[in-house]
Design a protein around this motif. Structure first.
Motif, PDB file in Angstrom:
ATOM      1  N   MET A   1       1.077  -1.232   0.102  1.00 38.55           N
ATOM      2  CA  MET A   1      -0.091   0.263  -0.128  1.00 38.55           C
ATOM      3  C   MET A   1       0.712   1.226   0.117  1.00 38.55           C
ATOM      4  SD  MET A   1      -3.022   1.307   2.937  1.00 38.55           S
ATOM      5  CE  MET A   1      -3.640  -0.273   2.286  1.00 38.55           C
ATOM      6  N   ASN A   2       0.068   2.050  -1.089  1.00 33.82           N
ATOM      7  CA  ASN A   2       1.641   4.044  -0.975  1.00 33.82           C
ATOM      8  C   ASN A   2       1.281   4.380   0.725  1.00 33.82           C
ATOM      9  OD1 ASN A   2       2.748   5.576  -1.660  1.00 33.82           O
ATOM     10  ND2 ASN A   2       1.711   5.717  -3.650  1.00 33.82           N
ATOM     11  N   TYR A   3       1.989   4.742   0.851  1.00 31.26           N
ATOM     12  CA  TYR A   3       1.896   6.453   2.023  1.00 31.26           C
ATOM     13  C   TYR A   3       1.201   6.456   2.380  1.00 31.26           C
ATOM     14  CZ  TYR A   3       3.923   8.623   6.274  1.00 31.26           C
ATOM     15  OH  TYR A   3       3.834   9.577   6.973  1.00 31.26           O
ATOM     16  N   THR A   4       0.794   7.478   0.975  1.00 31.97           N
ATOM     17  CA  THR A   4      -0.246   8.717   0.392  1.00 31.97           C
ATOM     18  C   THR A   4      -1.093   8.391   0.566  1.00 31.97           C
ATOM     19  OG1 THR A   4       1.553   9.380  -1.403  1.00 31.97           O
ATOM     20  CG2 THR A   4      -1.046  10.272  -1.089  1.00 31.97           C
ATOM     21  N   TRP A   5      -1.976   7.210   0.108  1.00 29.73           N
ATOM     22  CA  TRP A   5      -3.439   6.309   0.251  1.00 29.73           C
ATOM     23  C   TRP A   5      -3.372   5.728   1.829  1.00 29.73           C
ATOM     24  CZ3 TRP A   5      -6.701   6.259  -2.329  1.00 29.73           C
ATOM     25  CH2 TRP A   5      -6.785   6.763  -3.719  1.00 29.73           C
ATOM     26  N   LEU A   6      -2.093   5.587   2.988  1.00 26.68           N
ATOM     27  CA  LEU A   6      -2.528   5.843   4.008  1.00 26.68           C
ATOM     28  C   LEU A   6      -3.174   7.126   4.810  1.00 26.68           C
ATOM     29  CD1 LEU A   6      -2.438   3.523   6.281  1.00 26.68           C
ATOM     30  CD2 LEU A   6       0.430   4.036   6.809  1.00 26.68           C
ATOM     31  N   LEU A   7      -1.957   7.998   4.135  1.00 29.82           N
ATOM     32  CA  LEU A   7      -2.062   9.229   4.923  1.00 29.82           C
ATOM     33  C   LEU A   7      -3.607   9.692   4.604  1.00 29.82           C
ATOM     34  CD1 LEU A   7       1.045  10.667   4.092  1.00 29.82           C
ATOM     35  CD2 LEU A   7       0.220  10.006   7.064  1.00 29.82           C
ATOM     36  N   ARG A   8      -4.386   9.691   3.761  1.00 27.62           N
ATOM     37  CA  ARG A   8      -5.248  10.439   3.501  1.00 27.62           C
ATOM     38  C   ARG A   8      -6.459   9.776   4.097  1.00 27.62           C
ATOM     39  NH1 ARG A   8      -6.860  10.267  -3.017  1.00 27.62           N
ATOM     40  NH2 ARG A   8      -5.125  11.640  -2.727  1.00 27.62           N
ATOM     41  N   MET A   9      -6.434   7.955   4.213  1.00 26.72           N
ATOM     42  CA  MET A   9      -7.361   7.241   4.758  1.00 26.72           C
ATOM     43  C   MET A   9      -7.321   7.851   6.634  1.00 26.72           C
ATOM     44  SD  MET A   9      -7.128   3.295   3.421  1.00 26.72           S
ATOM     45  CE  MET A   9      -5.725   2.615   3.824  1.00 26.72           C
ATOM     46  N   ALA A  10      -6.175   7.651   6.869  1.00 27.94           N
ATOM     47  CA  ALA A  10      -6.320   7.765   8.398  1.00 27.94           C
ATOM     48  C   ALA A  10      -6.552   9.728   8.212  1.00 27.94           C
ATOM     49  CB  ALA A  10      -4.814   8.227   8.844  1.00 27.94           C
ATOM     50  N   ARG A  11      -6.642  10.307   8.115  1.00 25.32           N
ATOM     51  CA  ARG A  11      -7.367  11.870   7.650  1.00 25.32           C
ATOM     52  C   ARG A  11      -8.715  11.790   7.681  1.00 25.32           C
ATOM     53  NH1 ARG A  11      -5.819  14.530   3.082  1.00 25.32           N
ATOM     54  NH2 ARG A  11      -4.117  14.445   3.386  1.00 25.32           N
ATOM     55  N   TRP A  12      -9.042  10.492   6.620  1.00 26.08           N
ATOM     56  CA  TRP A  12     -10.444   9.966   6.238  1.00 26.08           C
ATOM     57  C   TRP A  12     -10.823   9.507   7.444  1.00 26.08           C
ATOM     58  CZ3 TRP A  12     -13.800   6.143   5.012  1.00 26.08           C
ATOM     59  CH2 TRP A  12     -15.156   5.873   4.771  1.00 26.08           C
ATOM     60  N   ALA A  13     -10.470   8.773   8.274  1.00 26.56           N
ATOM     61  CA  ALA A  13     -10.955   8.478   9.416  1.00 26.56           C
ATOM     62  C   ALA A  13     -11.324   9.366  10.923  1.00 26.56           C
ATOM     63  CB  ALA A  13     -10.150   7.205   9.930  1.00 26.56           C
ATOM     64  N   ARG A  14     -10.475  10.823  10.529  1.00 28.27           N
ATOM     65  CA  ARG A  14     -10.704  11.708  11.847  1.00 28.27           C
ATOM     66  C   ARG A  14     -11.408  12.189  11.292  1.00 28.27           C
ATOM     67  NH1 ARG A  14      -4.867  11.993  11.140  1.00 28.27           N
ATOM     68  NH2 ARG A  14      -3.656  10.468  12.498  1.00 28.27           N
ATOM     69  N   ARG A  15     -11.619  12.472  10.145  1.00 23.79           N
ATOM     70  CA  ARG A  15     -12.713  13.574   9.576  1.00 23.79           C
ATOM     71  C   ARG A  15     -13.806  12.741   8.586  1.00 23.79           C
ATOM     72  NH1 ARG A  15     -12.391  19.827  10.029  1.00 23.79           N
ATOM     73  NH2 ARG A  15     -13.912  19.446   7.905  1.00 23.79           N
ATOM     74  N   PRO A  16     -14.620  11.880   8.804  1.00 22.89           N
ATOM     75  CA  PRO A  16     -15.731  11.492   7.630  1.00 22.89           C
ATOM     76  C   PRO A  16     -16.319  12.802   7.624  1.00 22.89           C
ATOM     77  CG  PRO A  16     -16.313  10.516  10.398  1.00 22.89           C
ATOM     78  CD  PRO A  16     -14.781  11.522  10.263  1.00 22.89           C
ATOM     79  N   PRO A  17     -16.751  12.085   6.099  1.00 28.04           N
ATOM     80  CA  PRO A  17     -17.228  13.346   5.263  1.00 28.04           C
ATOM     81  C   PRO A  17     -18.920  13.738   6.307  1.00 28.04           C
ATOM     82  CG  PRO A  17     -17.210  10.543   4.446  1.00 28.04           C
ATOM     83  CD  PRO A  17     -16.281  11.060   5.604  1.00 28.04           C
ATOM     84  N   SER A  18     -19.756  14.118   6.080  1.00 26.80           N
ATOM     85  CA  SER A  18     -20.823  14.648   6.353  1.00 26.80           C
ATOM     86  C   SER A  18     -21.849  13.695   5.952  1.00 26.80           C
ATOM     87  CB  SER A  18     -20.892  16.778   6.557  1.00 26.80           C
ATOM     88  OG  SER A  18     -21.001  16.424   4.921  1.00 26.80           O
ATOM     89  N   MET A  19     -22.599  13.659   6.800  1.00 29.89           N
ATOM     90  CA  MET A  19     -24.019  13.046   6.432  1.00 29.89           C
ATOM     91  C   MET A  19     -24.971  13.143   5.019  1.00 29.89           C
ATOM     92  SD  MET A  19     -25.885  10.559   6.567  1.00 29.89           S
ATOM     93  CE  MET A  19     -25.743  10.263   8.100  1.00 29.89           C
ATOM     94  N   THR A  20     -24.258  15.008   4.484  1.00 30.86           N
ATOM     95  CA  THR A  20     -24.861  15.727   3.704  1.00 30.86           C
ATOM     96  C   THR A  20     -24.084  15.259   2.071  1.00 30.86           C
ATOM     97  OG1 THR A  20     -25.631  17.689   4.647  1.00 30.86           O
ATOM     98  CG2 THR A  20     -24.950  17.629   1.894  1.00 30.86           C
ATOM     99  N   GLN A  21     -22.817  14.792   2.491  1.00 30.53           N
ATOM    100  CA  GLN A  21     -22.424  14.422   1.186  1.00 30.53           C
ATOM    101  C   GLN A  21     -21.889  13.069   0.954  1.00 30.53           C
ATOM    102  OE1 GLN A  21     -17.894  15.266   2.952  1.00 30.53           O
ATOM    103  NE2 GLN A  21     -18.015  16.710   1.086  1.00 30.53           N
ATOM    104  N   VAL A  22     -23.024  11.873   2.015  1.00 35.63           N
ATOM    105  CA  VAL A  22     -22.877  10.749   1.771  1.00 35.63           C
ATOM    106  C   VAL A  22     -24.202  10.472   1.149  1.00 35.63           C
ATOM    107  CG1 VAL A  22     -23.775   8.629   3.098  1.00 35.63           C
ATOM    108  CG2 VAL A  22     -21.484  10.025   3.854  1.00 35.63           C
ATOM    109  N   LYS A  23     -25.050  11.349   1.581  1.00 37.94           N
ATOM    110  CA  LYS A  23     -26.897  11.042   0.801  1.00 37.94           C
ATOM    111  C   LYS A  23     -26.160  11.105  -0.775  1.00 37.94           C
ATOM    112  CE  LYS A  23     -29.478  12.403   5.053  1.00 37.94           C
ATOM    113  NZ  LYS A  23     -30.229  12.975   5.449  1.00 37.94           N
ATOM    114  N   ILE A  24     -25.443  12.856  -1.255  1.00 37.16           N
ATOM    115  CA  ILE A  24     -24.997  13.079  -2.053  1.00 37.16           C
ATOM    116  C   ILE A  24     -24.291  12.262  -2.776  1.00 37.16           C
ATOM    117  CG2 ILE A  24     -24.219  14.392  -4.041  1.00 37.16           C
ATOM    118  CD1 ILE A  24     -24.335  16.758  -2.041  1.00 37.16           C
TER     119      ILE A  24
END
Length: 60
Positions: A1-24
């Protein structure tokens, strides 16, 4: 796994998308699936289809 993807997943785990984005995203995915199903069943109108062009050599 690429280090960039690992950082991106960690950032997404700390700040998940809003419910509005999930609905869209869910609405867009359902719309795409509905269009594909309608097209496969044969109910898609001919005027909304793209006519494939024959491959031609480029003009000089």
């Amino acid at each position: 796994m690429n280090y960039t993807w690992l950082l991106r997943m960690a950032r997404w785990a700390r700040r998940p998308p809003s419910m509005t984005q999930v609905k869209i995203v869910a609405v867009v995915a359902l719309a795409v699936i509905a269009i594909v199903v309608i097209e496969k069943l044969g109910y898609w109108p001919d005027w909304a289809s793209v006519n494939p062009r024959a491959l031609r050599a480029p003009r000089p």
